[in-house]
Design a protein around this motif. Structure first.
Motif, short mmCIF file in Angstrom:
data_model
loop_
_atom_site.label_atom_id
_atom_site.label_comp_id
_atom_site.label_asym_id
_atom_site.label_seq_id
_atom_site.Cartn_x
_atom_site.Cartn_y
_atom_site.Cartn_z
N ARG A 15 0.84 -1.20 0.00
CA ARG A 15 0.00 0.00 0.00
C ARG A 15 0.87 1.25 0.00
NH1 ARG A 15 -2.49 -0.13 4.85
NH2 ARG A 15 -3.73 -1.87 4.15
N TRP A 16 1.89 1.28 0.87
CA TRP A 16 2.80 2.43 0.93
C TRP A 16 3.50 2.63 -0.40
CZ3 TRP A 16 8.08 2.22 0.17
CH2 TRP A 16 8.75 3.43 0.33
N PHE A 17 3.99 1.54 -0.98
CA PHE A 17 4.72 1.62 -2.24
C PHE A 17 3.84 2.22 -3.33
CE2 PHE A 17 6.26 0.03 -6.28
CZ PHE A 17 7.62 0.28 -6.18
N HIS A 18 2.62 1.72 -3.47
CA HIS A 18 1.74 2.24 -4.52
C HIS A 18 1.29 3.66 -4.23
CE1 HIS A 18 1.51 -1.23 -7.10
NE2 HIS A 18 1.34 -2.00 -6.04
N ASP A 19 0.99 3.97 -3.00
CA ASP A 19 0.60 5.34 -2.65
C ASP A 19 1.71 6.33 -2.96
OD1 ASP A 19 -1.84 4.43 -1.83
OD2 ASP A 19 -1.41 4.60 0.32
N THR A 20 2.94 5.91 -2.73
CA THR A 20 4.08 6.80 -2.93
C THR A 20 4.51 6.89 -4.38
OG1 THR A 20 4.87 6.28 -0.72
CG2 THR A 20 6.45 7.28 -2.21
N PHE A 21 4.77 5.77 -4.99
CA PHE A 21 5.42 5.79 -6.29
C PHE A 21 4.46 5.83 -7.47
CE2 PHE A 21 8.65 4.06 -3.45
CZ PHE A 21 9.62 5.03 -3.64
N ASP A 22 3.24 5.37 -7.33
CA ASP A 22 2.29 5.51 -8.43
C ASP A 22 2.00 6.98 -8.68
OD1 ASP A 22 2.25 2.80 -8.64
OD2 ASP A 22 0.22 2.55 -7.88
N ASP A 23 1.78 7.72 -7.61
CA ASP A 23 1.52 9.14 -7.73
C ASP A 23 2.74 9.86 -8.28
OD1 ASP A 23 -0.10 11.44 -7.43
OD2 ASP A 23 0.98 11.94 -5.59
#
Length: 78
Positions: A15-23
């Motif tokens: 969740r952290w990874f996608h919240d951070t790097f997708d954006d």
């Protein structure tokens, strides 16, 4: 028990990874925000409404700062 903890950690990391790097990736693709001249392309009533809305936001921020300031002063006087 350890498997459940690992699953939670894996989900939270995902969740952290996608919240951070997708954006971050999306913002890198679209480039920097353009704010100069953002309101110039619209008609006069829309421009006036934008100015009115901006002033309301500033007024609200001033009121919130004043409330916090008076709240802090009351706590300090006790």
């Amino acid at each position: 028990m350890a498997a459940g903890r690992q699953d939670r950690e894996r989900r939270s990391f995902r969740r952290w990874f996608h919240d951070t790097f997708d954006d971050l990736g999306f913002r890198a693709l679209i480039g920097p925000a353009q704010t100069r001249g953002a309101i110039q392309g619209c008609d006069q009533p829309a421009r006036e409404q934008w100015k009115h809305d901006l002033e309301n936001r500033r007024r609200y921020s001033r009121e919130q700062r004043e409330r916090r300031r008076t709240g802090h002063q009351e706590q300090q006087s006790r």
